[in-house]
Design a protein around this motif. Structure first.
Motif, PDB file in Angstrom:
ATOM      1  N   TYR A  36     -29.021 -22.883  37.731  1.00 34.75           N
ATOM      2  CA  TYR A  36     -29.301 -23.730  38.899  1.00 34.75           C
ATOM      3  C   TYR A  36     -28.646 -23.195  40.167  1.00 34.75           C
ATOM      4  N   GLU A  84     -26.809 -29.038  42.928  1.00 31.26           N
ATOM      5  CA  GLU A  84     -25.366 -28.835  43.131  1.00 31.26           C
ATOM      6  C   GLU A  84     -24.793 -30.127  43.694  1.00 31.26           C
ATOM      7  N   ALA A  85     -23.899 -30.754  42.952  1.00 29.01           N
ATOM      8  CA  ALA A  85     -23.394 -32.052  43.389  1.00 29.01           C
ATOM      9  C   ALA A  85     -22.750 -31.951  44.775  1.00 29.01           C
ATOM     10  N   SER A  86     -21.860 -30.981  44.942  1.00 29.93           N
ATOM     11  CA  SER A  86     -21.235 -30.790  46.251  1.00 29.93           C
ATOM     12  C   SER A  86     -21.088 -29.310  46.554  1.00 29.93           C
ATOM     13  N   GLY A  87     -20.352 -28.610  45.673  1.00 27.57           N
ATOM     14  CA  GLY A  87     -19.899 -27.273  46.011  1.00 27.57           C
ATOM     15  C   GLY A  87     -18.607 -27.412  46.790  1.00 27.57           C
ATOM     16  N   GLY A 104     -15.402 -25.678  39.772  1.00 32.10           N
ATOM     17  CA  GLY A 104     -15.248 -26.629  40.865  1.00 32.10           C
ATOM     18  C   GLY A 104     -14.475 -27.894  40.521  1.00 32.10           C
ATOM     19  N   LEU A 105     -14.790 -28.454  39.366  1.00 28.51           N
ATOM     20  CA  LEU A 105     -14.169 -29.729  38.992  1.00 28.51           C
ATOM     21  C   LEU A 105     -12.650 -29.592  38.831  1.00 28.51           C
ATOM     22  N   ASP A 157     -14.758 -37.208  36.285  1.00 32.58           N
ATOM     23  CA  ASP A 157     -15.934 -37.089  35.427  1.00 32.58           C
ATOM     24  C   ASP A 157     -15.757 -37.960  34.174  1.00 32.58           C
ATOM     25  N   HIS A 195     -19.697 -35.953  38.868  1.00 28.78           N
ATOM     26  CA  HIS A 195     -19.769 -34.624  39.489  1.00 28.78           C
ATOM     27  C   HIS A 195     -21.088 -33.903  39.258  1.00 28.78           C
ATOM     28  N   THR A 196     -22.037 -34.552  38.630  1.00 24.85           N
ATOM     29  CA  THR A 196     -23.269 -33.804  38.365  1.00 24.85           C
ATOM     30  C   THR A 196     -24.473 -34.700  38.149  1.00 24.85           C
ATOM     31  N   ASN A 214     -16.330 -34.190  48.867  1.00 23.39           N
ATOM     32  CA  ASN A 214     -15.230 -33.297  48.474  1.00 23.39           C
ATOM     33  C   ASN A 214     -14.576 -32.619  49.675  1.00 23.39           C
ATOM     34  N   VAL A 244     -19.841 -36.949  44.950  1.00 22.47           N
ATOM     35  CA  VAL A 244     -18.917 -36.028  45.613  1.00 22.47           C
ATOM     36  C   VAL A 244     -19.466 -35.389  46.888  1.00 22.47           C
ATOM     37  N   ASP A 271     -18.984 -24.979  31.680  1.00 23.02           N
ATOM     38  CA  ASP A 271     -19.038 -25.719  32.930  1.00 23.02           C
ATOM     39  C   ASP A 271     -20.418 -26.379  32.965  1.00 23.02           C
ATOM     40  N   GLU A 272     -20.444 -27.675  33.026  1.00 21.52           N
ATOM     41  CA  GLU A 272     -21.710 -28.400  33.115  1.00 21.52           C
ATOM     42  C   GLU A 272     -22.661 -28.099  31.963  1.00 21.52           C
TER      43      GLU A 272
END
Ligand code: Z57
Length: 832
Positions: free
Chosen positions: A570, A669-672, A135-136, A336, A374-375, A481, A452, A288-289
């Motif tokens: 998650y 989930e910050a945004s998706g 995503g990022l 980020d 972002h997280t 986003n 986001v 990722d994350e």
């Protein structure tokens, strides 16, 4: 009028020459010329790649004309510029996108046809630059598209990884990684700027001395010097002349650096040093994350950030401006914390190289940066072991200590004796080992901090950045986003694009809010029929790919239920598996039951070192093997794991979705952004109140959204009261049956140990509350099934859903960034 641009796209008139003309004949000539003069081939011996290259270079010439015009105008008129700093850009294939943005897709298709070529066939095999994880990185790519489309002067800075995200293969149900050698056939979209390079220091020590005026000075004596060389890719906006720059840095050995060892006859160590230098931009970290506190990763971050800031300062000074005005020329967005070292690096450049005093350097620095978080996952918040940090960046460690000393002095007065808060705000963490907190450096060094999605931005203020919010509330903002409708609609789904445009015109491609105009057509039976026909055709096309790639038959009449994203606990791909097994058991007990046929499609990569995520992939495939081959099921439900999820494959999957699964634990989930792409393509969402799902539901209407699960507040409450997954397990017979079945080896050739790590973590911990949300998810899926039975109603919902997605264009996001953070304006570019 032969330039193929008679559609009011704003191009100014210019000469139709062989390098810039947009007409069919000119394109044809250009392709033929390139085949001969660039590839050195003629039709009888040209390969598919030769033709691809010939077309790509024809398109590139046309991009360059706009690029040169843009750069010229930015320099002459001295505009304020956005610098987007990102360790990742997940661009996806260039050719088709550039044809669309140039407005010459049809013309090029025709030119190819006249040359006996099939453009789609050539586009099909383009290797995508996978310079990001998920995503990022994809967000950065969408933002570059929107910046250019909105005609905003911008440079994207990043790393030119020689190897991008690994290629995923599935063997015996397990993920196997292969290297992504994306440059092996050359890259026609980039231009190497050999002359544009900077020296980057690493390691060593810092000398302190007094200069003749008695001023304290610092001299960083490095252990290693690496050269960063600029590679530029033009990023063209949609039907505008603006072409911005994506400038990616490649690491090399500095010229003649190895003479000393070479002259001493130590050839091996000279070659070795060269390899060490080239290593820095060699490969993208595939996590990722999940941070991996590796020296090389820190070196990558500093490498590209230092190159980029030196580049900006160079641009600024060459325009005859003063270093003191740097923050007026550039605003630097940190994608980020990966580029957060930029805060210390700009201080170093301003003080050690440009001789400013601390106060002035800090004033400029803290007016330059803005930070996007972002997280909320604590394990994704970057920290660096202080010793490691100091051994790579000794001067920056000093600077961070000094930044922190001044800040803690201030905080001590502001927060009067609240030691816990002060230590949480400190840039340096204490413990068995000290560490540097990059999020704190980013917060302190930035004038704006944003989340986001609305929920994410609120949660930031209440949780991970609470202390920062209380100290500096004015910095906090939200920027929900968005995704670019050019790639994710026009390119990925031309059929739906044409259908929409046939009713409301093409304005929506640049102003997504115009999709609202589709709402009345939800009541038009003819439109509904055409809408569902497009969806069916896209499902057929995906079914064909699945057959070709996996040898599996799937029925395009079945419901395509899609869960595609990075594999992470998650994100709860395994909750989807629990649903599939539940459905499977239902059918097994009652083989004649009336069930809506469904195809469950998964795709996504797991970080190579993330064992549980890899086990989730194995579980999906194992369940698929049983379900797909069970005669009692008789093909009514199918499970597909589509390998190597990337931009190319995503473009084929989204348009075929009936159902979009967005089932993360609320608050995680910050945004998706996949949620937006799927919904835009007419899929209805099954989702939790997480990230941007909340806003999607608000927009499309609750009657067009399948909501389930605990809210973020409820999740927090359940956890604080001592969550016991075992209770849900023992009290829910269906859930118990599913878990016992997995543990019995039912899906794993009677090997009962394979999935134990996964089931144990659910039974005894279940951090992400799968069991708490299980029943709600199952009940909601029953509603999805009911709704799908009424295809006419489904069509209506799907149309209304798309019609109301206007908010989620990255154009809207970028407009907000421009107005509320960056304070930059559009600069229409004219061609001469
Ligand atoms: C990443 O892809 C995201 C967050 C991170 O901290 C890292 Br590291 C990588 C994702 C979020 O998980 C998504 O929810 C979000 O939509 C995306 O970034 C873009 O903001």
């Amino acid at each position: 009028a032969t330039n193929g641009n008679g559609n009011g796209n704003g191009h100014s008139p210019y000469l139709e020459d062989s390098r810039t003309g947009l007409g069919v004949d000119t394109l044809k000539r250009a392709i033929r010329n390139n085949l001969f003069y660039v590839q050195g081939k003629f039709p009888e011996i040209a390969t598919r790649n030769d033709y691809y290259m010939a077309i790509a270079y024809a398109v590139r010439d046309r991009l360059l004309q706009r690029w040169v015009a843009s750069v010229k105008q930015y320099i002459q008129e001295k505009h304020r510029v956005v610098a987007y700093l990102s360790a990742e850009y997940l661009l996806g294939p260039h050719l088709a996108n550039n044809l669309i943005n140039l407005g010459i897709y049809k013309e090029t298709e025709q030119a190819c046809k006249e040359l006996g070529l099939d453009l789609d066939w050539l586009i099909e095999k383009e290797v995508e630059p996978g310079l990001g994880n998920g995503g990022l990185g994809r967000l950065a790519a969408c933002y570059m598209d929107s910046l250019a489309t909105l005609e905003v002067p911008a440079i994207g800075y990043g790393i030119r990884y020689q190897f991008g995200i690994f290629e995923q293969d599935i063997r015996d149900g397990w993920q196997v990684e292969d290297t992504d050698n994306w440059l092996r056939r050359g890259n026609p979209w980039e231009i190497a700027r050999r002359e544009l390079s900077y020296d980057i220091k690493f390691g060593g020590y810092v000398q302190t001395y007094l200069d003749r005026a008695g001023k304290l000075c610092f001299n960083w004596i490095p252990e290693l010097v690496v050269k960063g060389v600029a590679y530029d890719t033009p990023i063209l906006g949609y039907k505008v002349n603006t072409a911005n720059t994506l400038r990616l840095w490649k690491s090399e050995a500095p010229h003649s650096f190895d003479f000393q060892s070479f002259n001493a006859g130590d050839y091996n160590s000279a070659v070795n040093s060269k390899i060490i230098c080239e290593n820095i931009s060699k490969v993208l970290y595939p996590n990722d994350e999940q941070i991996e506190g590796k020296r090389l990763r820190l070196q990558q971050q500093y490498f590209f950030v230092s190159c980029s800031l030196q580049d900006m300062i160079g641009i600024h000074l060459r325009q005859g401006e003063k270093i003191h005005d740097f923050h007026k020329k550039f605003v630097v967005q940190l994608n980020d914390t990966h580029p957060a070292i930029g805060v210390a690096e700009l201080m170093r450049l301003l003080m050690d190289v440009h001789q400013l005093e601390w106060e002035e350097a800090w004033d400029i620095t803290s007016k330059t940066f803005a930070y996007t978080n972002h997280t909320l996952l604590p394990e994704a918040l970057e920290t660096w072991d202080l010793q490691l940090f100091g051994s790579v960046l000794p001067r920056h460690l000093q600077l961070i200590y000094e930044i922190n000393r001044r800040f803690v002095d201030y905080a001590t007065i502001k927060l009067y004796g609240n030691h816990q808060k002060i230590s949480s705000l400190s840039l340096i963490g204490e413990g068995p080992r000290k560490y540097i907190k990059m999020a704190n450096l980013a917060c302190l060094g930035s004038f704006a901090i944003n989340g986001v999605a609305a929920l994410h931005s609120e949660l930031l203020k209440k949780t991970v950045l609470k202390d920062w919010y209380e100290l500096m509330p004015h910095k906090f903002q939200n920027k929900t986003n968005g995704v670019t409708p050019r790639r994710w609609m026009v390119l990925a789904n031309p059929e739906l694009t044409n259908l929409i445009s046939s009713r409301i015109g093409e304005g929506w491609i640049k102003n997504l809010h115009e999709l609202k105009g589709l709402e009345p057509f939800a009541d038009d039976p003819e439109f509904r029929k055409e809408w569902m026909q497009v969806k069916f055709n896209k499902k057929k096309a995906l079914a064909k790919r699945i057959k070709k790639r996996l040898g599996l038959d799937v029925d395009p009449n079945s419901m395509f239920d899609i869960l595609v994203k990075r594999i992470h606990e998650y994100k709860r791909q395994h909750l989807k598996v629990l649903h599939i097994i539940t459905l499977y058991n239902q059918i097994k007990k009652n083989p004649n039951m009336d069930v809506v046929p469904r195809t469950f499609i998964f795709a996504g990569k797991a970080a190579p070192g993330y064992r549980k995520a890899k086990l989730m992939i194995k579980l999906i495939n194992s369940v698929g093997e049983i379900v797909n081959n069970d005669p009692d099921i008789n093909g009514r439900i199918k499970v597909v794991f589509y390998p190597n999820y990337n931009v190319t494959n995503a473009q084929k999957i989204y348009p075929a979705a009936d159902v979009s699964e967005q089932i993360s634990t609320a608050g995680k989930e910050a945004s998706g952004t996949g949620n937006m792409k799927l919904s835009l393509n007419g899929a209805l969402t099954v989702g939790t109140l997480d990230g941007a799902n909340v806003e999607i539901r608000e927009c499309v209407g609750e009657e067009n959204f399948f909501l389930f699960g605990l809210t973020a507040d409820e999740v927090a409450k359940v956890k604080s009261e001592g969550y016991k997954p075992w209770d849900y397990y023992s009290e829910n017979p269906n859930l118990k049956e599913v878990i016992d079945q997995i543990n019995s080896g039912y899906f794993s050739h009677l090997d009962s140990k394979v999935f134990k790590e996964l089931t144990d973590s659910l039974l005894y911990d279940d951090q992400y509350l799968l069991f708490a949300d299980y029943q709600s998810y199952i009940d909601t899926q029953a509603k999805v099934e009911e709704a799908f039975k009424d295809q006419d109603k489904w069509a209506r919902m799907s149309i209304l859903n798309t019609a109301r997605m206007g908010k989620f264009s990255s154009d809207r996001s970028i407009r907000e960034y421009c107005d509320e953070i960056w304070k930059v304006e559009s600069v229409p570019v004219t061609l001469d």
